[in-house]
Design an enzyme around this catalytic site. Structure first.
Site, short mmCIF file in Angstrom:
data_model
loop_
_atom_site.label_atom_id
_atom_site.label_comp_id
_atom_site.label_asym_id
_atom_site.label_seq_id
_atom_site.Cartn_x
_atom_site.Cartn_y
_atom_site.Cartn_z
CG ASP A 189 35.43 12.09 43.92
OD1 ASP A 189 35.35 12.24 45.24
OD2 ASP A 189 34.47 12.76 43.24
CG ASP A 210 35.45 12.52 49.53
OD1 ASP A 210 36.37 13.43 49.57
OD2 ASP A 210 34.31 12.43 48.93
CD GLU A 211 38.45 15.30 45.46
OE1 GLU A 211 38.55 15.18 44.16
OE2 GLU A 211 37.92 16.40 45.94
#
Length: 471
Positions: A55, A148-149
């Site tokens: 993350d 983003d993860e």
């Protein structure tokens, strides 16, 4: 609630450990004997675990701080307008209590010194792709959750990389920070549920490990809300039944939970014990695509609402075409001035990716709700995604719809060649805040062709009649 130190073991003797900064073995020392860093990864199962959750730390804000050194040491909030919501906030702003999805006026009251930056999604997506490419260099088993993860499964990669999954992940974190300029936090565990929890334990620049042997004891004192999929309503329902902590679920009989809560009870019983058999799936299916906007001032005028709706429909259509999607269900989202949420949906006979079809049906849904009430937000989305090859088939009955579809694709070509603002349909001509159309230049399409294409949408100040027969 007991605290948990992700890089320390009760008995460090013989426990695998390495430095997250220089990647050398750390032995039993509290600091790296090679570089002196205190950032050590140490855990009894460190060399055997291979499921990770990565993350990025305050991703949007981190990208903006990277690109503007003046923002580096100040609180940054990513969001739009005083009536919008916070997309994300850097850790300096979070210390003041600012959180994602918080109304902007509340965030600015908590942190008035913050610098507010409007989201730049194109930039964030580009950086997200760079990070994703680096993940894929470790393993093909990457399951994105957002830009983003992601989950990663590094099983079987030790021979390929010449190091354990844990060390390969630490090397990845180091390279992303040094070469891309943002930081990530890593959670390493025997399954996805525990890895997701672990990645949030040591932020920012974190590296946390939860082993299978400690999972039950680690989970026990935590709220049932820590379990994936347990929202506020479910948490309140469980509390009424006497299940407030995960330990309460662990103590309950699995059969009794299944009898009381059905399949959800069985899922809760297993997750409470740290059991999660879901695989990391690289082909994570997108279920819907949507976009929305929050107004600076509440709007009740139908004309203004439909203009906003058309702009969103075009934006949604662009996303669908770029991603190779089409959808069978169009959904309208509204939020009234008193924060009441309204969602209306309509199923279509054929999937669509065309802005004019999305807009026509969403506009009819809007007409039924725009009865003088003031709205603070409007959004539109499509779901039941389908193969774009099946979208918008030719219709011998709705010839006008077919013509409009061809005109839209022609407009797409013009916008791709000369910029998105080179031409608009008539509905946007009197939209508030509309920028003046740039003067034509020698490479621009001729005025007659532009006017003919733009005229395919009539303008009105009254709610619409029924959409064309084909849905």
């Amino acid at each position: 609630m007991r605290t948990w130190q992700p890089t320390e073991e009760a008995d460090p003797v013989g426990t695998p450990a390495f430095c997250r900064d220089c990647l050398h073995d750390a032995g039993e020392a509290p600091r790296c004997p090679h570089c002196g860093s205190p950032r050590l990864a140490r855990h009894a199962e460190l060399d055997t675990l291979h499921i990770a959750h990565i993350d990025c730390d305050a991703f949007y804000a981190a990208v903006e701080k990277r690109d503007d050194p003046a923002l580096r040491d100040v609180p940054v909030i990513i969001g739009g307008g005083k009536r919008g919501v916070v997309s994300t906030a850097c850790y300096l702003a979070r210390v003041k209590g600012v959180r994602s999805a918080m109304p902007m006026f509340k965030a600015l009251a908590l942190c008035p010194e913050a610098t507010v930056v409007k989201p730049n999604m194109a930039k964030y997506v580009a950086v997200g792709r760079q990070i994703r490419e680096r993940m894929l260099s470790l393993t093909p088993l990457v399951e994105p959750l957002s830009i983003d993860e992601a989950f990663l499964d590094l099983a079987g990669t030790q021979r390929l990389h010449g190091e354990s999954p844990a060390r390969a992940l630490a090397r990845l974190a180091r390279s992303i920070e040094a070469e891309i300029g943002v930081t990530i936090s890593v959670g390493l565990a025997p399954n996805k549920f525990l890895a997701k929890i672990a990645s949030d334990l040591d932020k920012p620049r974190g590296f946390a490990v939860i082993g299978s042997k400690e999972a039950v004891a680690f989970l026990a004192p935590r709220s049932v809300g820590a379990i994936w999929g347990v929202g506020k309503a479910t948490q309140e329902r469980l509390a009424r039944e006497g299940y407030r902590l995960i330990a309460d679920l662990q103590a309950a009989d699995e059969t009794a939970l299944a009898r009381r809560f059905g399949a959800e009870g069985l899922r809760l019983a297993r997750l409470a014990r740290g059991i999660d058999e879901r695989r990391v799936s690289p082909e994570r299916e997108t279920k819907s695509v949507s976009t929305e906007t929050t107004f600076d001032v509440d709007i009740s005028d139908f004309r203004t609402l439909e203009q906003e709706l058309y702009a969103l429909s075009r934006k949604l259509s662009d996303r669908l075409k770029a991603a190779g999607h089409a959808g069978r269900t169009v959904t309208l989202k509204l939020k009234t001035a008193d924060f009441q949420s309204i969602t209306r949906a309509r199923s279509l006979e054929d999937p669509t990716r065309l802005a004019h079809r999305i807009f026509d049906h969403a506009r009819e849904l809007l007409a039924k709700e725009a009865n003088g009430r003031r709205f603070r937000l409007i959004g539109v989305g499509v779901s039941e995604l389908a193969d774009p090859a099946l979208a918008d088939p030719a219709d011998l009955v709705d010839l006008e719809g077919a013509r409009r579809g061809k005109a839209e694709l022609a407009l797409d070509d013009l916008r791709a060649r000369f910029g998105k603002d080179i031409i608009d349909r008539g509905i946007l001509l009197d939209a508030p805040g509309r920028r003046q159309t740039p003067q034509p230049h020698r490479n621009a399409p001729d005025e007659l062709a532009a006017r003919e294409a733009a005229s395919s949408t009539p303008t009105s100040s009254t709610p619409p009649g029924a959409a064309p027969r084909r849905k």
